[in-house]
Design a protein around this motif. Structure first.
Motif, mmCIF file in Angstrom:
data_model
loop_
_atom_site.group_PDB
_atom_site.id
_atom_site.type_symbol
_atom_site.label_atom_id
_atom_site.label_comp_id
_atom_site.label_asym_id
_atom_site.label_seq_id
_atom_site.Cartn_x
_atom_site.Cartn_y
_atom_site.Cartn_z
ATOM 1 N N ILE A 1 0.840 -1.204 0.000
ATOM 2 C CA ILE A 1 0.000 0.000 0.000
ATOM 3 C C ILE A 1 0.875 1.254 0.000
ATOM 4 O O ILE A 1 0.615 2.201 -0.747
ATOM 5 N N PHE A 2 1.933 1.265 0.796
ATOM 6 C CA PHE A 2 2.825 2.429 0.813
ATOM 7 C C PHE A 2 3.546 2.597 -0.525
ATOM 8 O O PHE A 2 3.739 3.716 -1.005
ATOM 9 N N HIS A 3 3.920 1.487 -1.138
ATOM 10 C CA HIS A 3 4.518 1.555 -2.480
ATOM 11 C C HIS A 3 3.513 2.123 -3.479
ATOM 12 O O HIS A 3 3.851 2.921 -4.353
ATOM 13 N N PHE A 4 2.271 1.721 -3.334
ATOM 14 C CA PHE A 4 1.175 2.211 -4.168
ATOM 15 C C PHE A 4 1.039 3.732 -4.028
ATOM 16 O O PHE A 4 0.906 4.451 -5.015
ATOM 17 N N PHE A 5 1.080 4.229 -2.799
ATOM 18 C CA PHE A 5 1.023 5.678 -2.578
ATOM 19 C C PHE A 5 2.196 6.384 -3.270
ATOM 20 O O PHE A 5 2.021 7.421 -3.907
ATOM 21 N N GLU A 6 3.386 5.824 -3.140
ATOM 22 C CA GLU A 6 4.568 6.407 -3.800
ATOM 23 C C GLU A 6 4.406 6.404 -5.313
ATOM 24 O O GLU A 6 4.683 7.404 -5.983
ATOM 25 N N GLU A 7 3.975 5.281 -5.852
ATOM 26 C CA GLU A 7 3.810 5.139 -7.299
ATOM 27 C C GLU A 7 2.828 6.174 -7.862
ATOM 28 O O GLU A 7 3.025 6.696 -8.948
ATOM 29 N N TYR A 8 1.784 6.476 -7.083
ATOM 30 C CA TYR A 8 0.791 7.453 -7.541
ATOM 31 C C TYR A 8 1.031 8.848 -6.963
ATOM 32 O O TYR A 8 0.165 9.712 -7.033
ATOM 33 N N GLU A 9 2.235 9.031 -6.428
ATOM 34 C CA GLU A 9 2.694 10.330 -5.936
ATOM 35 C C GLU A 9 1.683 10.953 -4.986
ATOM 36 O O GLU A 9 1.364 12.137 -5.058
ATOM 37 N N CYS A 10 1.180 10.120 -4.088
ATOM 38 C CA CYS A 10 0.201 10.551 -3.087
ATOM 39 C C CYS A 10 0.927 10.831 -1.782
ATOM 40 O O CYS A 10 1.455 9.920 -1.147
ATOM 41 N N SER A 11 0.936 12.078 -1.386
ATOM 42 C CA SER A 11 1.534 12.475 -0.127
ATOM 43 C C SER A 11 0.744 11.859 1.024
ATOM 44 O O SER A 11 -0.484 11.907 1.040
ATOM 45 N N LEU A 12 1.442 11.261 1.987
ATOM 46 C CA LEU A 12 0.767 10.576 3.083
ATOM 47 C C LEU A 12 -0.072 11.522 3.941
ATOM 48 O O LEU A 12 -1.033 11.083 4.568
ATOM 49 N N ASP A 13 0.245 12.812 3.950
ATOM 50 C CA ASP A 13 -0.558 13.741 4.750
ATOM 51 C C ASP A 13 -1.934 14.007 4.147
ATOM 52 O O ASP A 13 -2.795 14.596 4.798
ATOM 53 N N LYS A 14 -2.177 13.537 2.931
ATOM 54 C CA LYS A 14 -3.497 13.657 2.294
ATOM 55 C C LYS A 14 -4.400 12.473 2.619
ATOM 56 O O LYS A 14 -5.602 12.539 2.423
ATOM 57 N N VAL A 15 -3.822 11.383 3.081
ATOM 58 C CA VAL A 15 -4.577 10.148 3.295
ATOM 59 C C VAL A 15 -5.402 10.277 4.576
ATOM 60 O O VAL A 15 -4.860 10.441 5.664
ATOM 61 N N VAL A 16 -6.723 10.209 4.430
ATOM 62 C CA VAL A 16 -7.624 10.384 5.570
ATOM 63 C C VAL A 16 -8.424 9.121 5.894
ATOM 64 O O VAL A 16 -9.075 9.067 6.931
ATOM 65 N N ALA A 17 -8.398 8.120 5.005
ATOM 66 C CA ALA A 17 -9.179 6.912 5.268
ATOM 67 C C ALA A 17 -8.567 5.705 4.583
ATOM 68 O O ALA A 17 -7.891 5.828 3.560
ATOM 69 N N GLN A 18 -8.825 4.553 5.181
ATOM 70 C CA GLN A 18 -8.429 3.262 4.624
ATOM 71 C C GLN A 18 -9.600 2.319 4.816
ATOM 72 O O GLN A 18 -10.229 2.304 5.861
ATOM 73 N N CYS A 19 -9.908 1.555 3.779
ATOM 74 C CA CYS A 19 -11.098 0.719 3.797
ATOM 75 C C CYS A 19 -10.727 -0.706 3.394
ATOM 76 O O CYS A 19 -10.158 -0.918 2.317
ATOM 77 N N TYR A 20 -11.034 -1.669 4.271
ATOM 78 C CA TYR A 20 -10.743 -3.078 4.027
ATOM 79 C C TYR A 20 -11.913 -3.921 4.503
ATOM 80 O O TYR A 20 -12.820 -3.426 5.164
ATOM 81 N N ASP A 21 -11.833 -5.225 4.234
ATOM 82 C CA ASP A 21 -12.827 -6.140 4.777
ATOM 83 C C ASP A 21 -12.477 -6.425 6.235
ATOM 84 O O ASP A 21 -11.547 -5.854 6.792
ATOM 85 N N GLY A 22 -13.208 -7.331 6.840
ATOM 86 C CA GLY A 22 -13.019 -7.604 8.257
ATOM 87 C C GLY A 22 -12.003 -8.687 8.578
ATOM 88 O O GLY A 22 -11.883 -9.084 9.727
ATOM 89 N N ALA A 23 -11.275 -9.179 7.592
ATOM 90 C CA ALA A 23 -10.272 -10.212 7.858
ATOM 91 C C ALA A 23 -9.237 -9.684 8.848
ATOM 92 O O ALA A 23 -8.844 -8.521 8.796
ATOM 93 N N ALA A 24 -8.803 -10.543 9.752
ATOM 94 C CA ALA A 24 -7.877 -10.120 10.808
ATOM 95 C C ALA A 24 -6.603 -9.502 10.242
ATOM 96 O O ALA A 24 -6.107 -8.510 10.764
ATOM 97 N N VAL A 25 -6.078 -10.061 9.162
ATOM 98 C CA VAL A 25 -4.839 -9.526 8.591
ATOM 99 C C VAL A 25 -5.032 -8.081 8.123
ATOM 100 O O VAL A 25 -4.098 -7.288 8.151
#
Length: 176
Positions: free
Chosen positions: A66-90
């Motif tokens: 996911i962090f590599h994905f942010f870098e690849e799309y030149e997304c500054s981490l200070d813009k990230v306000v949400a993360q959405c996943y399923d309920g799997a423990a991992v």
């Protein structure tokens, strides 16, 4: 298209990432990556890509991806306000899951449980109690298999409907 998304991400004040893992018909584990962000015309949601994760499905591996994905799309981490996943423990674990690993580096990234998965859970529970629903979904699942396993039936369907049913593939729907 990727360059256009990168430009929109650079201008976006807020970005959310949505990630889901599934196993395809070839038994390969893949991660779907989606970005949701604010533009001048409103909120935009873009599927970006699938990534093969067969060799590494641990929380550390997925968070790094996911962090590599942010870098690849030149997304500054200070813009990230949400993360959405399923309920799997991992993914969802607040201690050692992906959401916790992302939150370590991006404290403002709120975790949101995927509502599509919640809907699936609600439907699964509801359907499991109704005999008619169990029969309906069993028949629906068997319909494509019935036609695809016989050249004569496939030809009949082609002649009558001028269209084929999609190939049979395992799904996430659970109805028993």
């Amino acid at each position: 298209m990727a360059e256009e998304i990168k430009m929109e991400i650079k201008r976006a004040p807020f970005v959310a990432v949505m990630v889901d893992e599934t196993t395809d018909v070839a038994n390969m584990a893949q991660l779907s990556l989606v970005l949701r962000y604010v533009t001048a015309t409103g909120v935009k949601e873009c599927f970006v890509k699938f990534v093969d994760v067969t060799s590494g499905r641990r929380a550390d591996d997925l968070a790094a991806l996911i962090f590599h994905f942010f870098e690849e799309y030149e997304c500054s981490l200070d813009k990230v306000v949400a993360q959405c996943y399923d309920g799997a423990a991992v993914m969802a674990s607040g201690l050692n899951g992906v959401q916790a690993k992302v939150k370590e580096k991006v404290p403002m990234a709120l975790f949101i449980h995927c509502y599509a998965h919640r809907l699936n859970l609600v439907l699964t529970q509801g359907v499991s109690k109704l005999k008619e629903c169990k029969v309906f979904f069993a028949n629906l699942s068997g319909l494509a298999a019935f036609f695809s396993r016989s050249p004569k039936r496939t030809q009949l369907l082609d002649d009558l409907c001028k269209q084929r049913l999609p190939h049979v593939a395992p799904t996430q729907w659970q109805y028993t």
